[in-house]
Enzyme design. Structure first.
Site, PDB file in Angstrom:
ATOM      1  N   HIS A 169     -11.267  -3.125   4.688  1.00  0.00           N
ATOM      2  CA  HIS A 169      -9.893  -2.696   4.973  1.00  0.00           C
ATOM      3  C   HIS A 169      -9.807  -1.391   5.746  1.00  0.00           C
ATOM      4  CE1 HIS A 169      -7.836  -5.583   2.210  1.00  0.00           C
ATOM      5  NE2 HIS A 169      -9.008  -5.527   1.579  1.00  0.00           N
ATOM      6  N   LYS A 225       5.469   4.530   3.949  1.00  0.00           N
ATOM      7  CA  LYS A 225       4.054   4.199   3.782  1.00  0.00           C
ATOM      8  C   LYS A 225       3.373   5.433   3.201  1.00  0.00           C
ATOM      9  CE  LYS A 225       3.789   3.336   8.312  1.00  0.00           C
ATOM     10  NZ  LYS A 225       3.056   2.122   8.585  1.00  0.00           N
ATOM     11  N   ARG A 226       2.119   5.291   2.753  1.00  0.00           N
ATOM     12  CA  ARG A 226       1.402   6.470   2.294  1.00  0.00           C
ATOM     13  C   ARG A 226       1.385   7.537   3.389  1.00  0.00           C
ATOM     14  NH1 ARG A 226      -1.362   6.327  -2.838  1.00  0.00           N
ATOM     15  NH2 ARG A 226      -2.271   8.256  -2.079  1.00  0.00           N
ATOM     16  N   LYS A 256      -1.434   8.052  10.203  1.00  0.00           N
ATOM     17  CA  LYS A 256      -0.196   7.267  10.280  1.00  0.00           C
ATOM     18  C   LYS A 256       0.897   8.018  11.042  1.00  0.00           C
ATOM     19  CE  LYS A 256      -1.234   4.913   5.871  1.00  0.00           C
ATOM     20  NZ  LYS A 256      -1.277   3.468   6.152  1.00  0.00           N
ATOM     21  N   THR A 316       0.898  -3.765   6.621  1.00  0.00           N
ATOM     22  CA  THR A 316       1.616  -4.935   6.109  1.00  0.00           C
ATOM     23  C   THR A 316       3.106  -4.628   6.024  1.00  0.00           C
ATOM     24  OG1 THR A 316       0.895  -4.154   3.941  1.00  0.00           O
ATOM     25  CG2 THR A 316      -0.237  -6.082   4.832  1.00  0.00           C
ATOM     26  N   LYS A 331       6.795  -6.782   6.763  1.00  0.00           N
ATOM     27  CA  LYS A 331       7.975  -6.857   5.879  1.00  0.00           C
ATOM     28  C   LYS A 331       9.234  -6.453   6.637  1.00  0.00           C
ATOM     29  CE  LYS A 331       4.753  -5.691   2.233  1.00  0.00           C
ATOM     30  NZ  LYS A 331       4.119  -4.574   1.504  1.00  0.00           N
TER      31      LYS A 331
HETATM   32  C1  F55 Z   1      -7.498   2.799  -2.052  1.00  0.00           C
HETATM   33  C2  F55 Z   1      -8.575   3.392  -2.646  1.00  0.00           C
HETATM   34  C3  F55 Z   1      -9.634   3.771  -1.873  1.00  0.00           C
HETATM   35 CL1  F55 Z   1     -10.987   4.536  -2.621  1.00  0.00          CL
HETATM   36  C4  F55 Z   1      -9.655   3.577  -0.516  1.00  0.00           C
HETATM   37  C5  F55 Z   1      -8.585   2.972   0.070  1.00  0.00           C
HETATM   38  C6  F55 Z   1      -7.509   2.579  -0.696  1.00  0.00           C
HETATM   39  C7  F55 Z   1      -6.352   1.934  -0.083  1.00  0.00           C
HETATM   40  O1  F55 Z   1      -5.294   1.908  -0.693  1.00  0.00           O
HETATM   41  N1  F55 Z   1      -6.513   1.398   1.122  1.00  0.00           N
HETATM   42  C8  F55 Z   1      -5.559   0.712   1.790  1.00  0.00           C
HETATM   43  O2  F55 Z   1      -4.441   0.532   1.317  1.00  0.00           O
HETATM   44  N2  F55 Z   1      -5.915   0.204   2.963  1.00  0.00           N
HETATM   45  C9  F55 Z   1      -4.978  -0.580   3.727  1.00  0.00           C
HETATM   46  O3  F55 Z   1      -5.181  -1.956   3.441  1.00  0.00           O
HETATM   47  C10 F55 Z   1      -4.142  -2.737   3.978  1.00  0.00           C
HETATM   48  C11 F55 Z   1      -4.363  -4.165   3.539  1.00  0.00           C
HETATM   49  O4  F55 Z   1      -5.433  -4.724   4.233  1.00  0.00           O
HETATM   50  C12 F55 Z   1      -4.092  -2.593   5.492  1.00  0.00           C
HETATM   51  O5  F55 Z   1      -2.971  -3.287   5.953  1.00  0.00           O
HETATM   52  C13 F55 Z   1      -3.991  -1.133   5.899  1.00  0.00           C
HETATM   53  O6  F55 Z   1      -4.111  -1.004   7.288  1.00  0.00           O
HETATM   54  C14 F55 Z   1      -5.098  -0.350   5.218  1.00  0.00           C
HETATM   55  O7  F55 Z   1      -4.959   1.029   5.501  1.00  0.00           O
END
Ligand code: F55
Length: 838
Positions: free
Chosen positions: A373, A564-565, A570, A672, A676
């Site tokens: 991801h 978003k986060r 971002k 994602t 939405k």
């Molecule tokens: C959570 C914990 C750790 Cl240790 C590392 C990453 C995350 C996390 O939340 N990652 C995350 O949300 N990644 C996102 O995944 C989405 C689903 O595939 C993607 O759409 C997005 O681009 C990506 O940043």
């Protein structure tokens, strides 16, 4: 071990009050649950008691289906998808289950006829925030689609006692509050104490020769922890399938307490209990950042070991031998967080079930698939050898063994290429030594996938480039998707109804059907209704913002949303640069004609991420100035809505006119939220990043506001030496905006407050805001022009929604089933006497 066949069939008609779907039955069930489960009568019942009674009433209606689903899977011996994820960001269950069961309106009516406020009860539910953001929410969407597509599946994860923190904003800064989501109980889960599993930690290993003189290793741990499964039913839409989400809670085993108690170490015993139970206390709130915390590796190993042992138990119960394990389960690794599963399955097969290494390795590789991801180097998981050895000494040996055999193959294929060996090795030996979890996942899986077309290409080229060269056939793309049940039907009933009136209800499980809306694009009445629907929803959001945050926003203005986060890549701060640019224009020329806009932000920052927190402060500070400047005359409003979560997402996506998807090209794996928004008729302003590229392809470039450098241009500019300073000096508008921040204008004259942010931009700008600034402003000016032509905007909005079929998580899950899991649907039929009540 008893099998289903040996158990006498417990033939009875189930209580009508627990299964029936008639109005009268549901009414009675509500009263019954209030009395017998909550132990309350109406005179003493609180709203929470009523919510609980309602939730139990809904859960009861899933139990027949849930039981039947599990029974059919066991009896038929079907292949089950096992989705391993450290996060499941589910959001509230109540509405979603009512929709999937097809009883939303009925239950709402019953509740209201009983003199209760349905909306009030619905809002009492604490959402399970067991995830950070996109990755956790994706797992939840995939569970919904698996059930809807009638695919046998089980989700395995962690039952965090405290999920993602609640966010408050004080004086413009983020403050983190503990998320006590379980404080009033969780009516959706059922603990299965009898299926508790033991997990070992620490200690040492010992070599020995078994009775057949074979060399073996045993692990002598110094700690054992119990994993107690808590099951939540996951209903499918309009089908009988109810799959299971099984989340593990850590508990101390009684035997350990007694041992210590007997030797008089009371404190030590209690302390060990506390330490064991700490494992599932809290979700780590970092996304996109790897921090080498021991407890985090403990969490990962804990839930993965519980889950694999559980799968092995289920497999053996079928009377099968472990050689066919991979025919019973397709195990998907949601990023590297569960990738210790590769070593754990090897340990279970080789050490505990005495299977030969080569065969165990075959089974393991055939079992696992790995989804990546992220490409961000700081997010790639790696653990120091010392930490690994202390916690999982046997696994480290197994990893060494896997590595030795693997590097042997590499050496044979690429002789004398030590650089390649160093890059492919499961151990990073460039400085302090680490185990590389992405390499472990890649070696141990038969399939590796990225989450959007661009992301997969970059994965194949950069992060896993050497693996791709070695095994190109393992790689594939699976562009993310989101569930239209939660993200349209539950969150946007007005739009869902309008669509259904035009094209029928099939689109809810066949999102490609939305295409049929295009036939109505010339229908002025339909366009009017579409526009009016969006307007009404914006009105509701405006009322919500006024009532909950005391801020007046104009529902006629363009709702420009970025939720978003918080992360520098971002680029929420690029959005802020645009706001300040507009504000400057007004200050320079107060009577300028501008399209009124409401800027809505939401998102949490990792508690230790200083720059992200400073960006939140900047948004709020700019908001304070802009919102209170009489010259602005309410043409611009900036609101940062605290505590962005699934529930608030459901409110905000439907109300957006413009979706901000403005990451630096090459950084956002997929996104994602972008999906939405567009499904709900928002237009996107975005870069060629992640799934934006595919969204633009689908909706048509004329219906998408594109700006910014491409991934290639970003690389090129970086490699020839990017100098943000030049952009600052050569663009007077940009310079004015930056200088305004530096001058203390937004910080009560404090020129130091935002200095770290401004200096980072001026001297480094790792995410190239300055390079994209002018292109972004120009695209925003096009947005303004377009919004003035409401007829045209409405057409674009309809086309966006109509062309989003590809981004249903149903499509994504079908691809995984066909190309990675080899899983097929299994219809769940109910006995007639149950069906008769449905
Ligand atoms: C959570 C914990 C750790 Cl240790 C590392 C990453 C995350 C996390 O939340 N990652 C995350 O949300 N990644 C996102 O995944 C989405 C689903 O595939 C993607 O759409 C997005 O681009 C990506 O940043």
């Amino acid at each position: 071990m008893t099998t289903f066949e040996q158990v006498p069939v417990f033939q009875c008609e189930f209580e009508d009050d627990r299964t029936g779907l008639s109005k009268e039955t549901i009414k009675r069930a509500l009263a019954d649950n209030l009395f017998y489960i909550q132990g309350k009568v109406p005179a003493t019942a609180t709203p929470n008691d009523y919510y609980m009674a309602l939730a139990y009433t809904v859960r009861d209606r899933m139990l027949q289906r849930w039981f039947k689903t599990t029974e059919v899977y066991t009896k038929k011996g079907v292949k089950v998808v096992s989705y391993l994820s450290a996060e499941f960001l589910l959001g509230p269950h109540l509405s979603n289950n009512l929709i999937n069961l097809g009883i939303y309106d009925l239950v709402r009516q019953v509740v209201e006829e009983s003199g209760l406020d349905f909306v009030q009860l619905r809002e009492i539910e604490e959402e399970p925030g067991l995830g950070n953001g996109g990755l956790g929410r994706l797992a939840a969407c995939y569970m919904d689609s698996l059930s809807t597509l009638e695919i046998p599946a089980i989700g395995y994860g962690i039952r965090y006692e405290f999920g993602i923190f609640d966010q408050e904003i004080r004086d413009g800064w983020q403050v983190e509050i503990t998320d006590k989501w379980l404080h009033l109980g969780n009516p959706w889960e059922i603990p299965r104490l009898e299926e508790t599993i033991e997990v070992k930690f620490g200690g040492r290993t010992e070599a020995y020769y078994d009775e057949k003189c074979r060399y073996r290793v045993r692990w002598i741990p110094d700690k054992v922890v119990k994993g107690v499964p808590y099951d939540t039913p996951i209903s499918g839409y309009n089908v009988n399938t109810v799959n299971t989400l099984r989340l593990w809670k850590a508990e101390a085993p009684e035997s350990f307490e007694f041992q210590a108690f007997n030797v008089g170490d009371y404190y030590g015993a209690v302390n060990r209990k506390v330490v064991s139970e700490n494992i599932t206390k809290v979700l780590y709130p970092n996304d996109e950042l790897m921090k080498g915390k021991e407890l985090r590796l403990e969490q990962q190993y804990f839930f993965v070991s519980c889950s694999l042992q559980d799968m092995i138990r289920l497999h053996l119960q079928k009377g099968e031998s472990l050689e066919t394990f991979h025919q019973s389960f397709a195990v998907q690794l949601n990023d590297t967080h569960p990738s210790i599963g590769v070593a754990e399955l090897m340990r279970l097969l080789v050490d505990e079930y005495e299977i030969e290494w080569d065969q165990a390795w075959q089974i393991t590789q055939n079992t696992f698939g790995y989804t990546n991801h992220t490409l961000l180097p700081e997010a790639l998981e790696k653990w120091t050898l010392s930490l690994f050895k202390n916690l999982l000494p046997r696994h480290l040996q197994i990893i060494y063994e896997i590595n030795q055999r693997f590097l042997g193959q590499v050496r044979a294929k690429y002789p004398n290429d030590s650089d390649r060996l160093a890059r492919l090795s499961l151990i990073d030996e460039s400085g302090e030594k680490y185990v590389r979890m992405a390499n472990l996942a890649s070696v141990g899986s038969h399939a590796i996938n990225g989450v959007a077309a661009l992301h997969t290409e970059l994965l194949k080229r950069d992060v896993l480039g050497d693996f791709h060269e070695l095994w190109p056939e393992k790689f594939s793309n699976k562009t993310n998707g989101v569930t239209p049940r939660r993200w349209i039907v539950v969150s946007n009933p007005l739009l869902a109804n309008l669509i259904t009136r035009k094209i029928g209800v099939d689109w809810i499980s066949h999102l490609e059907d939305l295409k049929q809306l295009e036939a109505f694009i010339e229908d002025a009445e339909f366009r009017r209704e579409w526009r009016q629907t969006k307007q009404d929803i914006k009105g509701y959001l405006a009322t919500y913002i006024k009532e909950n945050h005391g801020i007046e926003v104009n529902p006629e203005s363009l709702f420009d949303v970025q939720v978003k986060r918080l992360h520098e890549y971002k680029r929420q701060h690029l959005n802020v640069l645009h706001i300040i640019t507009l504000y400057k224009r007004i200050k320079d020329n107060p009577n300028i004609e501008i399209t009124p806009r409401t800027f809505i932000f939401g998102g949490k920052a990792a508690p230790g991420y200083f720059m992200a927190k400073l960006i939140i402060k900047l948004i709020n500070s700019v908001g304070d100035v802009v919102n209170n400047d009489p010259d602005v005359r309410d043409r611009l409003k900036v609101v940062f809505l605290p505590d962005y979560n699934v529930r608030f997402g459901q409110r905000v996506y439907p109300a957006a006119d413009l979706s901000e998807q403005i990451s630096t090209a090459g950084k956002e794996a997929s996104g994602t939220g972008n999906m939405k928004f567009a499904m709900n008729g928002a237009l996107t302003i975005g870069t060629l990043d992640g799934a934006n590229i595919e969204i633009r392809e689908e909706v048509g470039e004329e219906n998408f506001f594109l700006f910014g450098l491409t991934t290639e241009q970003v690389y090129e500019l970086k490699s020839k030496g990017y100098n943000p300073w030049d952009y600052y000096h050569n663009n007077p508008q940009l310079k004015q905006v930056i200088d305004l921040i530096s001058s203390g204008f937004f910080s009560h004259g404090d020129t130091n407050l935002f200095r770290p942010l401004v200096d980072s931009l001026l001297y480094h700008d790792p995410y190239m805001l300055f390079a994209d600034y002018q292109s972004y402003i120009d695209a925003q000016d096009q947005v303004n022009q377009a919004y003035r032509d409401q007829e045209h905007w409405t057409r674009m909005s309809i086309l966006n929604a109509a062309r989003m079929g590809k981004f249903s998580s149903d499509r994504a899950i079908l691809e995984y089933c066909q190309e990675i899991w080899n899983a097929v649907p299994v219809k769940i039929e109910l006995e007639e006497y149950i069906q008769g009540r449905a």
